[in-house]
Design a protein around this motif. Structure first.
Motif, PDB file in Angstrom:
ATOM      1  N   ASN A   1      37.722  38.992  42.479  1.00  0.00           N
ATOM      2  CA  ASN A   1      38.221  38.272  41.300  1.00  0.00           C
ATOM      3  C   ASN A   1      38.606  39.223  40.166  1.00  0.00           C
ATOM      4  OD1 ASN A   1      37.943  35.599  42.353  1.00  0.00           O
ATOM      5  ND2 ASN A   1      35.725  35.724  41.976  1.00  0.00           N
TER       6      ASN A   1
ATOM      7  N   ASP B   1      41.600  41.399  38.411  1.00  0.00           N
ATOM      8  CA  ASP B   1      43.060  41.463  38.314  1.00  0.00           C
ATOM      9  C   ASP B   1      43.559  42.834  38.748  1.00  0.00           C
ATOM     10  OD1 ASP B   1      43.243  38.882  37.363  1.00  0.00           O
ATOM     11  OD2 ASP B   1      43.107  39.496  35.254  1.00  0.00           O
TER      12      ASP B   1
ATOM     13  N   GLN C   1      41.588  41.792  45.336  1.00  0.00           N
ATOM     14  CA  GLN C   1      41.593  40.761  44.284  1.00  0.00           C
ATOM     15  C   GLN C   1      40.922  39.446  44.721  1.00  0.00           C
ATOM     16  OE1 GLN C   1      43.361  37.740  43.731  1.00  0.00           O
ATOM     17  NE2 GLN C   1      42.543  37.573  41.625  1.00  0.00           N
TER      18      GLN C   1
ATOM     19  N   ASN D   1      46.197  43.282  46.461  1.00  0.00           N
ATOM     20  CA  ASN D   1      46.507  41.873  46.194  1.00  0.00           C
ATOM     21  C   ASN D   1      45.962  40.922  47.251  1.00  0.00           C
ATOM     22  OD1 ASN D   1      48.607  41.437  43.759  1.00  0.00           O
ATOM     23  ND2 ASN D   1      48.948  43.449  44.672  1.00  0.00           N
TER      24      ASN D   1
ATOM     25  N   GLU E   1      47.278  45.349  39.748  1.00  0.00           N
ATOM     26  CA  GLU E   1      48.719  45.517  39.580  1.00  0.00           C
ATOM     27  C   GLU E   1      49.442  45.126  40.868  1.00  0.00           C
ATOM     28  OE1 GLU E   1      50.364  46.417  36.834  1.00  0.00           O
ATOM     29  OE2 GLU E   1      48.485  46.560  35.678  1.00  0.00           O
TER      30      GLU E   1
END
Length: 458
Positions: free
Chosen positions: A330, A332, A326, A322, A334
């Motif tokens: 870019n 996505d 990400q 995260n 979990e």
């Protein structure tokens, strides 16, 4: 101790000129498959160039060997000849012999070490990678044993002795660290036994050693793909069934060789490059300095350290996804929740990485694996595509190394083949019996045929 991903190490690994890159081979080496097409081994001389390189490495020498015109000139310059005619004849003889070696044609064990790599410098990278993979998987830590096996018979010949007069003979190399890891110790043990069995018949060994090497290379690679895809379910003690068909058989969709052969392997290798990147990142952590760790290794270490350690690492994995992955890709990802287990964390991690790998990288990696199948194990199944197969010569080699006594029971032969990564369905087994019977290698204890034996081939 903290159980976290080492972000400093990972940053140095993934960022190049401030941009995220899907690199590999920092702390973990998985498969010897290039992602650049020019570096892919084309196997124009079969597997003999890799075999020669492995043997040089066993003998503590550089994987490269010179067999060019400079060597010939050097040898000629150091010799004495009665006249120009004898000199010309000797030059012609040398050139013929060197060309034979370049084509991988050898007549003695001592010549194996002189088989050179391909002339294409870029393709040499692919061959050298295969050499390191084979050596690290099957020989490392047993090099002296392998050397003793190969030197058991002194069969040095004239051309080898002549070429050894050159100062360009393979030079000793400094001891290098291992690149790959042997993940199937039973398969390694089986290879060593088979090589020891083959050397009992040197002439058979010379003609079949490269075939033995490529077989074990492919089995090790296939099993690595199948077991790595099981994430923490990796089983180092048990090979997963991979079915082959015999070259002369007719392929069919209902045959195990179609469903659990090439089709299965190519499905498993599709998108596999994500593991190359993921395992390197996961291997950069604060609780272990070992290289070549797989998912099951990390799980075992965390299990030994207790549930809190495992929980901390799981949180670290999701934090990295995260906070680093990400924002820089870019893509996505979990997020962490209390019910996330280590297995789920690994699956989420791999899924996120897989989304970022380009189609070009995946395709070239896939094709490098497919190239080995196409060159050494391919049967054209028509509308079914490529079917994983064995030629009669490959079959007889496997049967030969499977029998260490005067004979074994037929039912034991199937178990021996499976130890070597080959599964056959009922129809293929019937074809094997027909071939062995035709070649007079079958023996029946009674007319009923209940007890059938296979006689030694070596």
């Amino acid at each position: 101790m903290e159980y976290l991903l080492d972000r400093d190490k990972i940053d140095r690994f993934i960022f190049k000129n401030g941009k995220y890159t899907f690199r590999r081979r920092s702390v973990t080496y998985v498969l010897p498959l290039p992602t650049r097409e020019p570096e892919r081994a084309k196997f124009e001389r079969g597997f003999s160039a890799i075999t020669g390189g492995v043997i040089r490495k066993v003998n503590g020498k550089d994987v490269h060997v010179e067999t060019n015109d400079d060597i010939i000139e050097e040898i000629i310059g150091s010799g004495k000849f009665q006249d120009d005619e004898s000199k010309t004849l000797f030059i012609h003889f040398l050139k013929d012999q060197v060309n034979e070696l370049k084509e991988g044609k050898v007549t003695s064990l001592s010549q194996l070490e002189r088989i050179p790599l391909t002339d294409n410098v870029k393709e040499q990278k692919g061959e050298i990678d295969l050499i390191h993979f084979f050596y690290d998987t099957f020989i490392c830590d047993n090099s002296e044993q392998i050397k003793d096996i190969l030197q058991h018979y002194d069969d040095s010949d004239l051309i080898t002795e002549i070429l050894d007069l050159s100062s360009s003979v393979v030079t000793k190399r400094k001891k290098s660290s291992n690149y790959y890891r042997c993940l199937f110790p039973g398969l390694k043990e089986q290879f060593i036994k088979d090589l020891g069995n083959l050397v009992k018949n040197p002439s058979f060994l010379v003609g079949h050693i490269s075939m033995l090497f490529v077989h074990y290379t492919f089995v090790a690679m296939s099993q690595l793909v199948l077991h790595t895809n099981k994430i923490t379910g990796f089983n180092q003690e048990k090979l997963q069934p991979v079915y082959y068909i015999l070259q002369w058989e007719k392929a069919a969709k209902w045959r195990d060789s179609y469903r659990y052969g090439n089709k299965m392997l190519l499905e498993e290798i599709d998108g596999f490059f994500a593991h190359e990147h993921a395992l390197n990142i996961l291997g950069m952590n604060t609780f272990s300095t070992e290289g070549n760790q797989y998912y099951h290794d990390l799980k075992e270490k965390l299990k030994e350290s207790g549930p809190e350690a495992e929980k901390q690492f799981i949180q670290s994995v999701y934090s990295w996804l995260n906070e680093v992955y990400q924002p820089n890709t870019n893509i996505d990802v979990e997020t962490y929740t209390m019910d996330k287990t280590l297995d789920i964390a690994f699956e989420d991690f791999i899924a996120a990485i897989r989304k970022g790998i380009s189609n070009e990288v995946n395709s070239r990696y896939y094709k490098a694996f497919e190239a080995i199948i196409s060159k050494f194990f391919r049967k054209n199944g028509g509308p079914l595509g490529t079917i994983l197969s064995l030629s009669q010569e490959q079959l007889l080699l496997l049967v030969a190394v499977s029998i260490t006594k005067e004979r074994i029971e037929l039912k034991q032969l199937w178990k021996e083949l499976e130890k070597r990564g080959v599964w056959l369905d009922h129809h293929s087994k019937e074809e094997v019996v027909k071939v062995l019977d035709k070649l007079n290698y079958m023996e029946k204890k009674s007319d009923s045929g209940d007890a059938q034996y296979v006689k030694t081939i070596l």
